[in-house]
Scaffold this motif. Structure first.
Motif, PDB file in Angstrom:
ATOM      1  N   LEU A  66       0.859  -1.194   0.000  1.00 30.48           N
ATOM      2  CA  LEU A  66       0.000   0.000   0.000  1.00 30.48           C
ATOM      3  C   LEU A  66       0.887   1.233   0.000  1.00 30.48           C
ATOM      4  O   LEU A  66       1.862   1.298   0.762  1.00 30.48           O
ATOM      5  CB  LEU A  66      -0.882   0.017   1.258  1.00 30.48           C
ATOM      6  CG  LEU A  66      -1.799  -1.185   1.492  1.00 30.48           C
ATOM      7  CD1 LEU A  66      -2.403  -1.125   2.889  1.00 30.48           C
ATOM      8  CD2 LEU A  66      -2.914  -1.206   0.447  1.00 30.48           C
ATOM      9  N   ARG A  67       0.566   2.231  -0.835  1.00 29.34           N
ATOM     10  CA  ARG A  67       1.288   3.511  -0.813  1.00 29.34           C
ATOM     11  C   ARG A  67       0.380   4.547  -0.184  1.00 29.34           C
ATOM     12  O   ARG A  67      -0.763   4.708  -0.614  1.00 29.34           O
ATOM     13  CB  ARG A  67       1.655   3.980  -2.231  1.00 29.34           C
ATOM     14  CG  ARG A  67       2.634   3.111  -2.974  1.00 29.34           C
ATOM     15  CD  ARG A  67       4.094   3.442  -2.749  1.00 29.34           C
ATOM     16  NE  ARG A  67       4.365   4.860  -2.557  1.00 29.34           N
ATOM     17  CZ  ARG A  67       5.471   5.322  -1.983  1.00 29.34           C
ATOM     18  NH1 ARG A  67       6.375   4.473  -1.532  1.00 29.34           N
ATOM     19  NH2 ARG A  67       5.674   6.599  -1.862  1.00 29.34           N
ATOM     20  N   ALA A  68       0.875   5.222   0.853  1.00 25.63           N
ATOM     21  CA  ALA A  68       0.058   6.223   1.544  1.00 25.63           C
ATOM     22  C   ALA A  68       0.481   7.617   1.078  1.00 25.63           C
ATOM     23  O   ALA A  68       1.608   8.029   1.337  1.00 25.63           O
ATOM     24  CB  ALA A  68       0.245   6.085   3.052  1.00 25.63           C
ATOM     25  N   ARG A  69      -0.423   8.313   0.399  1.00 30.89           N
ATOM     26  CA  ARG A  69      -0.077   9.652  -0.114  1.00 30.89           C
ATOM     27  C   ARG A  69       0.059  10.657   1.019  1.00 30.89           C
ATOM     28  O   ARG A  69       0.902  11.527   0.996  1.00 30.89           O
ATOM     29  CB  ARG A  69      -1.167  10.133  -1.083  1.00 30.89           C
ATOM     30  CG  ARG A  69      -1.135   9.464  -2.443  1.00 30.89           C
ATOM     31  CD  ARG A  69      -2.187  10.063  -3.350  1.00 30.89           C
ATOM     32  NE  ARG A  69      -3.532   9.673  -2.960  1.00 30.89           N
ATOM     33  CZ  ARG A  69      -4.234   8.702  -3.560  1.00 30.89           C
ATOM     34  NH1 ARG A  69      -3.723   8.036  -4.588  1.00 30.89           N
ATOM     35  NH2 ARG A  69      -5.453   8.400  -3.166  1.00 30.89           N
ATOM     36  N   ARG A  70      -0.842  10.557   2.025  1.00 30.38           N
ATOM     37  CA  ARG A  70      -0.857  11.604   3.044  1.00 30.38           C
ATOM     38  C   ARG A  70      -0.316  11.157   4.406  1.00 30.38           C
ATOM     39  O   ARG A  70       0.384  11.918   5.070  1.00 30.38           O
ATOM     40  CB  ARG A  70      -2.297  12.111   3.216  1.00 30.38           C
ATOM     41  CG  ARG A  70      -2.332  13.447   3.897  1.00 30.38           C
ATOM     42  CD  ARG A  70      -3.725  13.968   4.156  1.00 30.38           C
ATOM     43  NE  ARG A  70      -4.454  14.361   2.961  1.00 30.38           N
ATOM     44  CZ  ARG A  70      -5.518  15.164   2.966  1.00 30.38           C
ATOM     45  NH1 ARG A  70      -5.936  15.677   4.107  1.00 30.38           N
ATOM     46  NH2 ARG A  70      -6.171  15.440   1.870  1.00 30.38           N
ATOM     47  N   ALA A  71      -0.671   9.960   4.859  1.00 30.30           N
ATOM     48  CA  ALA A  71      -0.284   9.577   6.231  1.00 30.30           C
ATOM     49  C   ALA A  71      -0.264   8.070   6.436  1.00 30.30           C
ATOM     50  O   ALA A  71      -1.067   7.341   5.838  1.00 30.30           O
ATOM     51  CB  ALA A  71      -1.278  10.186   7.225  1.00 30.30           C
ATOM     52  N   ILE A  72       0.664   7.653   7.291  1.00 32.03           N
ATOM     53  CA  ILE A  72       0.590   6.313   7.884  1.00 32.03           C
ATOM     54  C   ILE A  72       0.273   6.545   9.360  1.00 32.03           C
ATOM     55  O   ILE A  72       0.914   7.374  10.009  1.00 32.03           O
ATOM     56  CB  ILE A  72       1.925   5.544   7.752  1.00 32.03           C
ATOM     57  CG1 ILE A  72       2.207   5.220   6.277  1.00 32.03           C
ATOM     58  CG2 ILE A  72       1.900   4.270   8.579  1.00 32.03           C
ATOM     59  CD1 ILE A  72       3.570   4.561   6.054  1.00 32.03           C
ATOM     60  N   VAL A  73      -0.743   5.844   9.867  1.00 33.19           N
ATOM     61  CA  VAL A  73      -1.093   5.963  11.286  1.00 33.19           C
ATOM     62  C   VAL A  73      -0.867   4.610  11.948  1.00 33.19           C
ATOM     63  O   VAL A  73      -1.357   3.589  11.456  1.00 33.19           O
ATOM     64  CB  VAL A  73      -2.568   6.403  11.473  1.00 33.19           C
ATOM     65  CG1 VAL A  73      -2.887   6.546  12.955  1.00 33.19           C
ATOM     66  CG2 VAL A  73      -2.841   7.697  10.731  1.00 33.19           C
ATOM     67  N   LEU A  74      -0.126   4.618  13.040  1.00 31.95           N
ATOM     68  CA  LEU A  74       0.140   3.372  13.770  1.00 31.95           C
ATOM     69  C   LEU A  74      -0.710   3.325  15.039  1.00 31.95           C
ATOM     70  O   LEU A  74      -0.664   4.251  15.853  1.00 31.95           O
ATOM     71  CB  LEU A  74       1.624   3.278  14.151  1.00 31.95           C
ATOM     72  CG  LEU A  74       2.629   3.356  13.003  1.00 31.95           C
ATOM     73  CD1 LEU A  74       4.065   3.313  13.546  1.00 31.95           C
ATOM     74  CD2 LEU A  74       2.403   2.205  12.028  1.00 31.95           C
ATOM     75  N   ASN A  75      -1.469   2.253  15.180  1.00 32.36           N
ATOM     76  CA  ASN A  75      -2.260   2.015  16.402  1.00 32.36           C
ATOM     77  C   ASN A  75      -2.128   0.530  16.768  1.00 32.36           C
ATOM     78  O   ASN A  75      -3.096  -0.213  16.811  1.00 32.36           O
ATOM     79  CB  ASN A  75      -3.737   2.398  16.160  1.00 32.36           C
ATOM     80  CG  ASN A  75      -4.636   2.092  17.363  1.00 32.36           C
ATOM     81  OD1 ASN A  75      -5.739   1.567  17.208  1.00 32.36           O
ATOM     82  ND2 ASN A  75      -4.189   2.405  18.538  1.00 32.36           N
ATOM     83  N   PRO A  76      -0.887   0.106  17.051  1.00 36.16           N
ATOM     84  CA  PRO A  76      -0.657  -1.338  17.212  1.00 36.16           C
ATOM     85  C   PRO A  76      -1.019  -1.892  18.585  1.00 36.16           C
ATOM     86  O   PRO A  76      -1.038  -3.110  18.756  1.00 36.16           O
ATOM     87  CB  PRO A  76       0.851  -1.466  16.983  1.00 36.16           C
ATOM     88  CG  PRO A  76       1.402  -0.168  17.500  1.00 36.16           C
ATOM     89  CD  PRO A  76       0.374   0.875  17.177  1.00 36.16           C
ATOM     90  N   GLY A  77      -1.272  -1.010  19.563  1.00 34.10           N
ATOM     91  CA  GLY A  77      -1.597  -1.496  20.897  1.00 34.10           C
ATOM     92  C   GLY A  77      -0.447  -2.242  21.538  1.00 34.10           C
ATOM     93  O   GLY A  77       0.723  -2.004  21.214  1.00 34.10           O
ATOM     94  N   THR A  78      -0.812  -3.152  22.454  1.00 38.70           N
ATOM     95  CA  THR A  78       0.203  -3.905  23.198  1.00 38.70           C
ATOM     96  C   THR A  78      -0.220  -5.366  23.300  1.00 38.70           C
ATOM     97  O   THR A  78      -1.398  -5.695  23.146  1.00 38.70           O
ATOM     98  CB  THR A  78       0.351  -3.356  24.627  1.00 38.70           C
ATOM     99  OG1 THR A  78      -0.961  -3.254  25.206  1.00 38.70           O
ATOM    100  CG2 THR A  78       1.030  -2.005  24.653  1.00 38.70           C
ATOM    101  N   GLU A  79       0.770  -6.199  23.567  1.00 37.13           N
ATOM    102  CA  GLU A  79       0.553  -7.637  23.807  1.00 37.13           C
ATOM    103  C   GLU A  79       0.874  -7.903  25.273  1.00 37.13           C
ATOM    104  O   GLU A  79       1.730  -7.212  25.830  1.00 37.13           O
ATOM    105  CB  GLU A  79       1.572  -8.458  23.007  1.00 37.13           C
ATOM    106  CG  GLU A  79       1.524  -8.274  21.520  1.00 37.13           C
ATOM    107  CD  GLU A  79       0.527  -9.204  20.885  1.00 37.13           C
ATOM    108  OE1 GLU A  79       0.380 -10.335  21.382  1.00 37.13           O
ATOM    109  OE2 GLU A  79      -0.129  -8.773  19.928  1.00 37.13           O
TER     110      GLU A  79
END
Ligand SMILES: Cc1cc2nc3c(=O)[nH]c(=O)nc-3n(C[C@H](O)[C@H](O)[C@H](O)COP(=O)(O)OP(=O)(O)OC[C@H]3O[C@@H](n4cnc5c(N)ncnc54)[C@H](O)[C@@H]3O)c2cc1C
Length: 455
Positions: free
Chosen positions: A134-147
């Motif tokens: 995937l190519r993100a033109r405007r933003a990459i948002v990370l919301n990976p949480g925790t294990e």
């Protein structure tokens, strides 16, 4: 290769809300989720645990009938709890409804593991081993949480221990349970299983339960837990864990603690290397990702949720999602402000807290005044009688005359917290709070008594 405006990796509560808002605003959004859309909260954390607590509290209230209203026979049964978690909370751990909800807003949902492979580029690996770029033109948002993370205890890794993900899915209560970790998660599960009949031992390495909260809160919980028949061992170092096929044996400071089941609730971690954050210049060996007041972590990268280390709560994730989404859309939005971050441990008594503890305020170099009121000696506490344990503690910045922190422990302590959170958030002068009229005889009236105790 698919071009979109925004790629969101991890669809926890914040990631889902942000993806939804950006898609509704007309951006092309791809959400990538390795497990279930909605994240930890609805399937393995907040929602199922609060259903368990609601049921355990009902048992506790029924057991109070003897002191207040005659006789009641209580026969705990886990079946309705397990059924409710399966049907009402998690849809048997199926995210179809959440996926459809997000797609209905116009976002694309991909189930798979997302990894940043270059600035503006995310590679998704699906369960069948396929990949999509995937190519993100405007933003990459990370919301990976925790294990859930495992403390480095000899022998532990090879045993059939539970984490929160196992504990919310059980269909029967174990005869006995050792809980490794006396923080909010460990304390909530411990009391639930004890109230359903398990012989529970809580093992906390720090000198008290809820080490992140006021010492009075941990002391109160330990007292109530022990009164309810649980064993609390604070300052306990677990040296070794073994499982003999039917039971766990824990070496705790040279003594053996035996339990049918072991629940590990001793912290959380995020694998930043697996997320590929090095590709955008971030440290893959760090515990979390540092963000600015608009959740920006690197050029074109926004990060929200537990991994920011600013409060591992669903409300933090949602709050940060709102600010990050506005920032990405170029809409005016305030800078994030965590001064009045609320937190609630849903034990009984419930421990609500906001802002700084007394110790944290002193460490920050403030001149501090403290006021405390005990619930049992308040009018409502006296009327309530059995189950009236609790207190309100206020932490005032004496130079500014405003509250910078507060704790409300007791029945509905998390609800009483609302008033205190407003006071800290809006920096209401303590003099103004003193002039308020507090309804008689409420639990929140203890705030007035604690204000008087400020001096
Ligand atoms: C037992 C328990 C009880 C709790 N109770 C409460 C409570 O009462 N109130 C409260 O406010 N908080 C509570 N919490 C905390 C709360 O669950 C989290 O703060 C909340 O889920 C927000 O987390 P998040 O948004 O960071 O991400 P999460 O909810 O953890 O979601 C992150 C998602 O990202 C996905 N993911 C990770 N890496 C990748 C990748 N590389 N590619 C694709 N997907 C990926 C994961 O599969 C996950 O679904 C509790 C936690 C636990 C463990």
């Amino acid at each position: 290769m698919t071009d979109v405006d925004v790629v969101v990796i991890g669809l926890g509560p914040g990631g889902e809300a942000l993806a939804s808002r950006l898609a509704e605003a007309g951006l092309a959004v791809a959400g990538v989720e390795a497990r279930l859309v909605g994240g930890e909260c609805p399937y393995w954390a907040c929602v199922p645990t609060k259903m368990m607590i609601r049921a355990a509290d009902a048992l506790a209230h029924a057991r109070q009938v003897g002191e207040l209203a005659g006789t009641a026979q209580v026969q705990p049964d886990w079946a309705p709890v397990a059924a409710r978690i399966r049907q009402d909370a998690t849809d048997d751990w199926d995210d179809e409804v959440a996926v459809q909800r997000l797609q209905g807003k116009g976002a694309t949902v991909l189930h798979g593991h997302g990894r940043i492979t270059a600035p503006g580029e995310v590679t998704v690996t699906t369960a069948d081993g396929g990949t999509e770029v995937l190519r993100a033109r405007r933003a990459i948002v990370l919301n990976p949480g925790t294990e859930p993370s495992l403390p480095p205890v000899d022998g532990l890794a090879g045993t059939p221990y539970w984490t929160n993900r196992d504990a919310v899915a059980v269909t029967a209560v174990p005869e006995s349970l050792a809980v490794l970790g006396g923080g909010p998660v460990g304390c909530e599960f411990a009391q639930v299983f004890a109230r359903f009949g398990a012989a529970v031992t809580v093992l906390e390495v720090a000198q008290r339960l809820l080490p992140g909260d006021e010492p009075e809160a941990g002391a109160l919980l330990a007292e109530v837990f022990e009164r309810e028949g649980m064993t609390v061992r604070a300052g306990a170092a677990v040296k070794r864990v073994a499982h003999d096929g039917s039971a766990f044996n824990l070496d705790v400071d040279g003594e053996t603690v035996t339990a049918a089941q072991l629940l590990v609730a001793a912290g959380r971690r995020t694998d930043l290397a697996a997320l590929g954050v090095g590709a955008v210049g971030l440290d893959e060996g760090a515990r979390g990702i540092t963000v600015d007041e608009r959740m920006r972590a690197a050029d074109g990268v926004w990060v929200i949720g537990d991994v920011t280390g600013l409060g591992a709560f669903t409300h933090t994730s949602m709050y940060q999602a709102r600010i990050a989404a506005s920032d990405i859309l170029g809409e005016p939005v305030e800078d994030a402000d965590y001064r009045a971050m609320p937190r609630v441990t849903f034990t009984d008594p419930e421990i609500g807290a906001v802002g700084l503890t007394e110790a944290a305020a002193r460490e920050a170099g403030r001149r501090v005044r403290v006021g405390v009121a005990q619930l049992p000696s308040s009018a409502r506490g006296w009327i309530h009688k059995v189950g009236n344990d609790g207190f309100v503690k206020l932490v005032e910045d004496a130079d500014r005359g405003v509250l910078v922190g507060a704790t409300s422990a007791g029945p509905m302590g998390g609800e009483v917290l609302g008033a205190l959170a407003v006071a800290v958030h809006a920096s209401v002068p303590t003099e103004t709070l003193r002039q308020m009229i507090f309804a008689y005889p409420t639990f929140h009236r203890a705030i007035e008594d604690a204000l008087a105790d400020l001096g």
